[in-house]
Design an enzyme around this catalytic site. Structure first.
Site, PDB file in Angstrom:
ATOM      1  N   CYS A 185      -5.771   4.826  -3.394  1.00 59.77           N
ATOM      2  CA  CYS A 185      -5.984   3.432  -2.986  1.00 59.77           C
ATOM      3  C   CYS A 185      -7.275   2.795  -3.485  1.00 59.77           C
ATOM      4  O   CYS A 185      -7.254   1.791  -4.198  1.00 59.77           O
ATOM      5  CB  CYS A 185      -5.947   3.337  -1.465  1.00 59.77           C
ATOM      6  SG  CYS A 185      -4.463   3.970  -0.687  1.00 59.77           S
ATOM      7  N   HIS A 208       1.414   2.372   4.124  1.00 62.64           N
ATOM      8  CA  HIS A 208       0.511   3.509   4.327  1.00 62.64           C
ATOM      9  C   HIS A 208       0.724   4.099   5.721  1.00 62.64           C
ATOM     10  O   HIS A 208       1.225   3.430   6.617  1.00 62.64           O
ATOM     11  CB  HIS A 208      -0.936   3.023   4.172  1.00 62.64           C
ATOM     12  CG  HIS A 208      -1.958   4.098   3.964  1.00 62.64           C
ATOM     13  ND1 HIS A 208      -2.303   4.994   4.948  1.00 62.64           N
ATOM     14  CD2 HIS A 208      -2.718   4.404   2.882  1.00 62.64           C
ATOM     15  CE1 HIS A 208      -3.240   5.811   4.482  1.00 62.64           C
ATOM     16  NE2 HIS A 208      -3.505   5.480   3.230  1.00 62.64           N
ATOM     17  N   ASP A 241      -0.337  -0.462  -4.867  1.00 64.29           N
ATOM     18  CA  ASP A 241      -1.628   0.029  -5.360  1.00 64.29           C
ATOM     19  C   ASP A 241      -1.541   1.404  -6.009  1.00 64.29           C
ATOM     20  O   ASP A 241      -2.430   1.802  -6.758  1.00 64.29           O
ATOM     21  CB  ASP A 241      -2.674   0.040  -4.238  1.00 64.29           C
ATOM     22  CG  ASP A 241      -2.332   0.973  -3.088  1.00 64.29           C
ATOM     23  OD1 ASP A 241      -1.174   1.440  -3.008  1.00 64.29           O
ATOM     24  OD2 ASP A 241      -3.213   1.227  -2.243  1.00 64.29           O
ATOM     25  N   ASN A 242      -0.481   2.153  -5.714  1.00 65.52           N
ATOM     26  CA  ASN A 242      -0.282   3.462  -6.339  1.00 65.52           C
ATOM     27  C   ASN A 242       1.116   3.941  -5.984  1.00 65.52           C
ATOM     28  O   ASN A 242       1.879   3.245  -5.297  1.00 65.52           O
ATOM     29  CB  ASN A 242      -1.331   4.500  -5.900  1.00 65.52           C
ATOM     30  CG  ASN A 242      -1.563   4.561  -4.417  1.00 65.52           C
ATOM     31  OD1 ASN A 242      -2.630   4.179  -3.914  1.00 65.52           O
ATOM     32  ND2 ASN A 242      -0.580   5.027  -3.669  1.00 65.52           N
ATOM     33  N   HIS A 284     -10.733  -1.934   1.946  1.00 69.92           N
ATOM     34  CA  HIS A 284     -10.930  -0.525   1.593  1.00 69.92           C
ATOM     35  C   HIS A 284     -11.800  -0.305   0.359  1.00 69.92           C
ATOM     36  O   HIS A 284     -11.749   0.755  -0.257  1.00 69.92           O
ATOM     37  CB  HIS A 284      -9.563   0.158   1.394  1.00 69.92           C
ATOM     38  CG  HIS A 284      -9.643   1.657   1.457  1.00 69.92           C
ATOM     39  ND1 HIS A 284      -8.775   2.490   0.782  1.00 69.92           N
ATOM     40  CD2 HIS A 284     -10.515   2.489   2.106  1.00 69.92           C
ATOM     41  CE1 HIS A 284      -9.080   3.755   1.006  1.00 69.92           C
ATOM     42  NE2 HIS A 284     -10.132   3.778   1.820  1.00 69.92           N
ATOM     43  N   LYS A 314      -5.664  -5.355   4.058  1.00 69.46           N
ATOM     44  CA  LYS A 314      -6.465  -4.198   3.674  1.00 69.46           C
ATOM     45  C   LYS A 314      -7.487  -4.538   2.592  1.00 69.46           C
ATOM     46  O   LYS A 314      -7.177  -5.212   1.618  1.00 69.46           O
ATOM     47  CB  LYS A 314      -5.541  -3.080   3.187  1.00 69.46           C
ATOM     48  CG  LYS A 314      -6.282  -1.826   2.724  1.00 69.46           C
ATOM     49  CD  LYS A 314      -5.350  -0.662   2.522  1.00 69.46           C
ATOM     50  CE  LYS A 314      -6.068   0.539   1.935  1.00 69.46           C
ATOM     51  NZ  LYS A 314      -5.244   1.758   1.906  1.00 69.46           N
ATOM     52  N   LYS A 346       1.951   9.902  -4.773  1.00 71.14           N
ATOM     53  CA  LYS A 346       0.567   9.470  -4.583  1.00 71.14           C
ATOM     54  C   LYS A 346      -0.415  10.629  -4.786  1.00 71.14           C
ATOM     55  O   LYS A 346      -0.208  11.743  -4.308  1.00 71.14           O
ATOM     56  CB  LYS A 346       0.390   8.912  -3.173  1.00 71.14           C
ATOM     57  CG  LYS A 346      -1.047   8.501  -2.851  1.00 71.14           C
ATOM     58  CD  LYS A 346      -1.172   7.984  -1.432  1.00 71.14           C
ATOM     59  CE  LYS A 346      -2.635   7.618  -1.127  1.00 71.14           C
ATOM     60  NZ  LYS A 346      -2.797   7.072   0.232  1.00 71.14           N
ATOM     61  N   ASP A 397       0.847  -1.197   0.000  1.00 74.74           N
ATOM     62  CA  ASP A 397       0.000   0.000   0.000  1.00 74.74           C
ATOM     63  C   ASP A 397       0.881   1.246   0.000  1.00 74.74           C
ATOM     64  O   ASP A 397       1.667   1.459   0.924  1.00 74.74           O
ATOM     65  CB  ASP A 397      -0.889  -0.024   1.245  1.00 74.74           C
ATOM     66  CG  ASP A 397      -1.990   1.025   1.203  1.00 74.74           C
ATOM     67  OD1 ASP A 397      -2.070   1.764   0.216  1.00 74.74           O
ATOM     68  OD2 ASP A 397      -2.764   1.096   2.170  1.00 74.74           O
ATOM     69  N   ASP A 398       0.771   2.065  -1.050  1.00 76.01           N
ATOM     70  CA  ASP A 398       1.516   3.322  -1.168  1.00 76.01           C
ATOM     71  C   ASP A 398       3.019   3.119  -1.332  1.00 76.01           C
ATOM     72  O   ASP A 398       3.802   4.041  -1.050  1.00 76.01           O
ATOM     73  CB  ASP A 398       1.289   4.233   0.043  1.00 76.01           C
ATOM     74  CG  ASP A 398      -0.110   4.826   0.092  1.00 76.01           C
ATOM     75  OD1 ASP A 398      -0.916   4.547  -0.814  1.00 76.01           O
ATOM     76  OD2 ASP A 398      -0.404   5.573   1.045  1.00 76.01           O
TER      77      ASP A 398
END
Length: 489
Positions: free
Chosen positions: A87, A236, A298-299, A149, A147, A317, A47-48
């Site tokens: 996300c 994250h 994810d990004n 979300h 996660k 991001k 994540d991130d």
């Protein structure tokens, strides 16, 4: 299904199978000999995590020995993209194989009823078939750890195609990475608390705990192929690492380092440790040679407050620039991929859906899927995907609307077509003017030289393509007054 119940069910199934007669066993062995088993698929999803956050992608600070080793055993896609710079839309896209904008997911949160079509929870539409549901139809045991979300309440992994659902909360991030994994903020405490880990103890770290749950799941599996959607909350916010790692990086980070955050470096190392634990479990189980491993993010990486640096890419991001959407991507398919190879083909988040199904030997109807199966690139490094344009569409969610509006919060549409990339930034209530930026990514991957004034014909050509794409997929139309007109500046 509760994880513990699932493990117990698997144990019963294994015991029952061992009691069958010898003739049945011989029949099964004969069938296995002539019917190659479907590969397991382990999708490790950070994540991130930024493009340059790992050793093999050029980090000048972060130590990631496990992922560096995996890279030497894998195909590395150096032009992989997320399908959105934030996300939730990115994750919806991965789960469905579709552009986020096709799902109405053009914002990181609710936006005047336009951001997502979900009537209640702002999440993944219940009408969509997830990759978990699709792989279950192909005979896979499916597990989601971490996660989610993209839904709340009944819109959770357990109802969206996953036999096992562990540690998925109803928030963007964990309340805390330290036990009991909940926030001190009363408004966020319930939503951000991580479930299913109540048996942990003070001092336990969330990323480590999730890896331990993945290891338990791997060791519980039987002969049935499985799909593990290993969705880490790391890296994250809230940026956290155990003191020993933080102190180590305080000593290691030099004055000229681009990535200067010792706590973030420690969190990246926690992620790397967790990946190492999962890979070790696959080896111990004896199934690593029949397990496909995919690792990505994810990004793009978060650059606010000096968290990381996505050099040589611009921004991070939330941004339309490459630093907001370029992500690391590794694929290891034993017996298929060639170790330590690099592909320069553009891959994007919604491509995983058809690719995973192809890996599983499925031949489903994918007429309404935007993604492309990139498994031919894994089988033959010389293969090329048919040329295509890629699109991104992002509007600012109300929960992130703050004055002054940060550059990475702007509303935009972007297209990559061949070597060209066009950004259209939309007018916003704070006086921000609509304008275009045009870059040649081949000559200018850092997007420093805006060519919009020099090549107005190219701007117009790509603008027409963007308008046609939005119409084709039914994307929400930008309406500044509708979205933001009621907000006082």
């Amino acid at each position: 299904m509760n994880g513990r119940i699932f493990y117990f069910t698997l144990l019963i199934a294994v015991c029952f199978g061992s009691c069958k007669n010898t003739a049945s066993k011989e029949t099964v062995l004969h069938e296995e000999k002539h019917s190659p088993r479907q590969p397991n698929i382990v999708f490790i999803f950070a994540d991130d995590l930024g493009f340059a956050d790992l050793g093999f992608t050029g980090s000048d600070t972060h130590l990631t020995p496990n992922l560096d080793k995996l890279a030497k055993e894998s195909v590395y896609f150096d032009r992989a993209y997320s399908s959105h710079p934030t996300c939730a839309p990115s994750r919806m896209s991965i789960m469905t194989g579709k552009y986020p904008a096709r799902l109405g997911a053009v914002s990181h949160g609710k936006l005047g009823g336009v951001a997502h079509p979900g009537p209640n929870d702002n999440g993944l539409p219940m009408t969509e078939t997830t990759i978990g549901e699709a792989l279950k139809k192909e005979g896979y045991t499916t597990a989601h750890i971490g996660k989610w979300h993209i839904g709340k309440g009944e819109n959770n992994p357990g109802t969206r195609g996953f036999d096992v659902d562990i540690a998925s909360n109803e928030f963007c991030c964990p309340g805390s990475y330290m036990y009991p994994f909940e926030s001190n903020n009363e408004k966020q405490r319930v939503a951000s608390k991580i479930p299913d880990l109540e048996d942990r103890k003070p001092g336990d770290f969330l990323t480590d705990a999730l890896a331990e749950e993945a290891v338990k799941f791997i060791h519980s599996t039987d002969e049935k192929p499985f799909f593990l959607n290993m969705s880490f909350y790391a890296v994250h916010t809230p940026i956290t690492a155990i003191p020993e790692k933080v102190e180590k990086y305080k000593r290691l980070i030099g004055p000229d380092a681009r990535q200067k955050n010792p706590t973030y470096a420690g969190l990246v190392e926690h992620l790397d440790d967790a990946v190492g634990a999962i890979l070790k479990a696959l080896e111990e189980k004896g199934i690593i040679d029949n397990t496909i491993i995919v690792f990505t993010s994810d990004n793009g990486g978060e650059i606010l407050h000096g968290i990381t640096d996505n050099f040589p890419l611009r921004d991070g991001k939330g941004s339309s620039y490459e630093g907001g959407t370029r992500v690391p991507l590794l694929v290891k398919w034993p017996g298929v991929t060639q170790a330590n190879t690099v592909s320069h083909e553009r891959i994007i988040g919604f491509d995983y859906y058809p690719t995973f199904l192809s890996m599983a030997g499925a031949n489903p109807d994918l007429h309404d899927i935007d993604g492309r199966d990139f498994s031919p690139l894994l089988k033959n490094p010389k293969e090329k995907l048919e040329e295509r344009d890629l699109h991104w569409l992002k509007y600012l969610s109300l929960i992130h609307y703050r004055i002054p509006i940060a550059d990475n919060k702007r509303c935009f549409e972007t297209i990559v077509s061949g070597d060209w990339k066009l950004h259209e930034y939309f007018q916003m209530p704070d006086g921000y003017k609509q304008h275009f930026e045009l870059y040649n990514l081949k000559d200018d991957p850092s997007e420093k030289n805006n060519l919009a004034n020099k090549f107005p014909e190219k701007v117009q050509e790509l603008k027409l393509k963007m308008e046609s794409w939005k119409k084709d997929i039914g994307a929400p139309v930008y309406d500044m007054e509708k979205f933001y007109g009621h907000i006082k500046i």
